[in-house]
Design an enzyme around this catalytic site. Sequence first.
Site, PDB file in Angstrom:
ATOM      1  N   HIS A 257       0.856  -1.192   0.000  1.00 39.94           N
ATOM      2  CA  HIS A 257       0.000   0.000   0.000  1.00 39.94           C
ATOM      3  C   HIS A 257       0.888   1.235   0.000  1.00 39.94           C
ATOM      4  CE1 HIS A 257      -3.003   2.969   1.037  1.00 39.94           C
ATOM      5  NE2 HIS A 257      -3.941   2.075   0.825  1.00 39.94           N
ATOM      6  N   ARG A 273      -6.465   9.914  -0.840  1.00 38.19           N
ATOM      7  CA  ARG A 273      -6.118  10.348  -2.183  1.00 38.19           C
ATOM      8  C   ARG A 273      -7.370  10.407  -3.043  1.00 38.19           C
ATOM      9  NH1 ARG A 273      -2.909   6.044  -3.930  1.00 38.19           N
ATOM     10  NH2 ARG A 273      -3.487   5.063  -1.972  1.00 38.19           N
TER      11      ARG A 273
END
Lengths: 661, 252, 255
Positions: A257, A273
């Site tokens: 990740h 994000r």
Amino acid sequence: MKIIYTDALIVGGGLAGLRSAIAVRDKGLETIVLSMVPVKRSHSAAAQGGMQASLGNATKGEGDNEDVHFADTVKGSDWGCDQEVARMFVTTAPKAIRELASWGVPWTRIKKGDREVIINGQKETITERDEAHGLINARDFGGTKKWRTCYTADATGHTMLYAVANEALKRNIEIRDRKEAISIIHEGDRCLGVVVRDLISGELCAYVAKGTMIATGGYGRIYKQSTNAIICKGIGTAMALQTGIVQLGNMEAVQFHPTPIVPSGILLTEGCRGDGGVLRDKDGYRFMPDYEPEKKELASRDVVSRRMVEHIRKGKGVSSPYGDHLWLDISILGREHIEKNLRDIQDISITFNGIDPADEGSKGWMPVLPMQHYSMGGIRVKPTGESTTMRGLFSAGEAACWDLHGFNRLGGNSVSEAVVAGMIVGEYFADYCKNTHLQSHTETIQNALEGQYEYLKTILTYNGSHNIFAIKEQMRNVMQEKVGIFRNGKDLNEAVVELEILLKQTREITVNDKSMGNNPELNEAYRVPMMLKLALCVAKGALERTESRGAHYREDFPKRDDANWLKRTIATWQNHEDTVPTLSYEEISIDTMELPPAFRGYGRKDALIPHPFTQNRETQIEKLKEQMGDVDRFEIQEALMPFELPNGYKDKNERIGEKNG
Amino acid sequence: MNKAEIYEFLTSRNKQKKKSRTPARLDAIQSATGAILALFIVFHLIFESSILLGKEAMYRLTKFFEADFIFEGGEPLIISALAFVVFVVFVLHALIAMRKFPASYREYRRYQTHRHLLVHNDTNLWFIQITTGFMMFFLGSIHLYTMMMQPSKIGPFASADRIFSDGMWPMYLMLLVSVVLHAGIGVYRLIIKWGVFDGVQPQQNRLLAKKIIKWLIVFYLALGAVSLVTYIKIGYEHQEHYGERYHKGVKE
Amino acid sequence: MGDALNQKENQEQTFRTIEISVFRYNPYSKHSKPRFETYSLSETPSMTLYIALSKIWATMDHHVSFDFVCRAGICGSCAMVINGKPRLACKTRTEEFLDGKITLMPLPTFKHIKDLQVDTGSWMNAMSQKVESWIHTKEKTDISKIEKRVEPDVAQAVFELDRCIECGICLASCSTRIMRESFIGAVGLSRVARFAIDPHDERTDADYYELVGDDDGIFGCMSLMGCEDHCPKELPLQTKIAYMRRKLVSQAIKS
Ligand SMILES: Cc1cc2nc3c(=O)[nH]c(=O)nc-3n(C[C@H](O)[C@H](O)[C@H](O)COP(=O)(O)OP(=O)(O)OC[C@H]3O[C@@H](n4cnc5c(N)ncnc54)[C@H](O)[C@@H]3O)c2cc1C
Ligand code: HEM
Ligand code: SF4
Ligand code: FES
């Protein structure tokens, strides 16, 4: 030592295990769920970001449907997934989320009218449709064409898990926690149940059932730096491996990740994000658009993770006592947005790092670095969820290689998979249990029980110089440094050798506390060898796979090699004394693909060695579409790649503004 | 014996197989009686402090309560009756609130150890509340009993004599402290218990409520103490004339 | 485990030494006697009790037992009494304790397993079953059809209460519960409130009265606010318990 009989036995009480239990229970079968920890503490609770399902409610999700979700998933998997499974999945996902809504998951809902969002770092106003008011909202997540990730603020997995666990309690499903399955009882290729260790009393007990399901989640803790909970040791997967019969698939496919926080490794969700957060380097420069002009921060996870490491290697990382890292900036979203939608993130950042991400400017930037996150590999199963080689053994969720994710899973697809697999595989599992009779295998069961008892006793008698905790640390370091984001033949070779040595050393330890009861030292002594076997499967699989695909990236073989590697790695542990797994391969056939291999749309365009049949299949598909003329997408799909689903899960999903459902 | 009671005794459910509604009523009555008593005390202490304005003021007020505007010279039985009403409410409240006391030594010990570990203001306040509540069992009863039986003995000198010469001032001091603390904390508890001032910012409002109550407690303690001292002073000066009553216009 | 933190140790910087006293007792062992064991270790930056305990376990005493799962403050496994206060150990940083002395005890009012481990799971499941912590509806949902609409603000309000992680801290910080172990506590009462405001649930106030309308339930609460002040998820416990109390009292008065 007791023997407990039941119809259906489910090992693992995360989303996958519990949802399966409900499916089985609803068919009137007696069901027991075993879990290492209270089920509501399962790792599923950690999923913050969301669950993918093509509802198409939100404006930015308009036009979404199963086909789009399917294409995203297949591309995301770098064509490593089983497309039939992907189809089963995308068709059921909207139903799963609607079922969860009716069970009370407080999905964040759409408010009609204008709403300010941040896309690519720019403020934008989007208008939600009137007819969507009150329906389930979705956010943007990496690797998806539409906004498809449904969420409950940033505690999606938690609310899902609680709803499913409560439904299980409602059905009086027997849930027993602090029970650890440590070995599978089988007679030849037929699974009879598991040997279980009570983590309070240390007592061993056999659970025997018509069918057994393993839904024990991932094995991220074989890495030094991981976002996974500390119980994600893969014991369930390892015990399947130790039967010598059960196959594990694609163990080398390990996802990293991009944005766990440094140094604790706690995940900052992709939602950061998705909502418009950006990555910055030591100069505060937003570098992702340079690498991925189209998707920027929202390219798929493997791509973003690698780009980050690449950028750090160029000397653009921020140096810190914990090594170089980059910044994640969500302050641009504004305090109100953060406090409402990303509160847990804020909480994590303040608690663990003393940084308030809502503070404006560089003060609010959070240090991040890619870390191990998800295990695509696992127990290899058929689309029904049954092991390819052992009858009566099923697997679902992260523990399984059902093969929805291939070599890279999309964010939001795994809680979704856990629930959807629970529905589908649960159904097949229930059928299996219903149609199976429990025969008497008392001797096999007794032997298995005694065998485990003896094994644990033997561990207590080991008298060697090594320390199991040190061995574990070394394993985790080896995995981190040599089987990480960027891999190469030399490192992988070394890793395999070192892991083999460590595996041997696990028998040259001394356990000081000789108690068979609640003994945390003994726990490690039998768990670490199991973890090491999984680590070896990962390292060996990665070493042999001389190509780059999805999350598996070989610096010495940077291209995706469809010509030679369009296949699944299968690992088995043939003999008890072996120190490496035996690998074989399962071809992924292009002839039956609905979506033949192509460029993913992100990452390097030139990094592809095509398969000779690809062209063939493409033409075939073109032709078929032409012949069929003006028919709807369902008919075309059916003609290209027929698939089956139980329990009405194949019904068409209704959407607002979509005519034929 | 009543069958319905037997059924409930055996099943914890009433005739309709439903849970008893009594706990809800008790809860409401406990709060209502507490609120009534608190309200009473708020005025009581103010009236009592009239002594600070002089004996005449206190005398007039007393007579006013004896309704001297109707009955010639005032009717002390009115005070008796008033005291009786308060006593009933008081007993009712005590009876119901008693349910909440630690019911055994074990419970008491567990509470104490926990409280000392936790160091939590609201939890400690409860200790004050039950202690003062317990004290008032006796102090309040004595006081109310006196008021019921000797309503005529209220007045600048009569009261002062009782407080000083009869040696009642320690009791009154304890009663004052108990009642003000208990009522203050009780009202704070009522506010959060029923969500009276939750508003949009319940946490802030709770802090605000606590602050206001704290100052009210300080105010009433001070007021009560000053009044009490005044009575003591009057009683001290009046001890030679113990038993003499105050009359309008009596020379100081 | 210590993740990247371990690396820090090799550097020249010197860190203060902290002392952690841990309650040790195994009720399942005849030989075990309750005692406190004290460990000294050097503190690293941003050290949490998870990191500290893991280090003690891996390098000093392999036999001390405690529970951590997520180590991120979201699963509720690691609640324990830290210098008197029930808190999540994984979210507690050692630097907060200025004198460097930390005493750890298991959570009270739950069944003790060993050392710092308690059995919250069984109790929480029993609680969930007691308050029937699931949606009650006669409506049959067709899951291929568009979902039921919910006002965004209502969904948000339900979510606020759904955030409970069943850590048990509200019970451990409640003197009422400490005295009367049949009391269901804030976790149970807020759970009922959660369903009471969920439009999917068709239960009426009279139904909820049957679940918590007694002195083990809503009328047992003495508003000591230990729950409100210690809940690591900052659930609106004060207001939601008051809400249930008003609801159920008015239900009782009406009936
Ligand atoms: C930090 C984080 C965030 C994530 N966010 C997202 C997200 O936003 N969206 C998304 O889709 N996915 C996300 N994921 C991935 C997703 O959470 C998991 O893949 C998914 O929840 C796995 O569910 P599961 O039911 O398979 O396993 P788990 O939830 O891990 O459950 C495993 C169960 O097995 C039990 N168990 C394990 N071993 C044994 C044994 N030997 N004996 C008995 N019981 C055992 C455990 O007690 C547990 O009950 C995230 C993962 C992480 C690490
Ligand atoms: C014998 C005398 C008394 C006893 C034993 C007593 C006891 C108690 C107790 C134990 C409580 C706490 C109940 C709870 O926490 O739910 C309480 C609450 C309260 N008391 Fe008293 N009390 C007495 C007299 C008084 C008096 C004289 C007043 C008024 C001045 C008063 C006002 C209150 C109030 C306002 C509450 C809060 C009510 C509530 O929480 O529901 N009490 N009392
Ligand atoms: S209400 Fe708060 S303190 Fe209580 S169990 Fe839930 S999260 Fe923990
Ligand atoms: S370990 Fe999950 S909350 Fe602390």
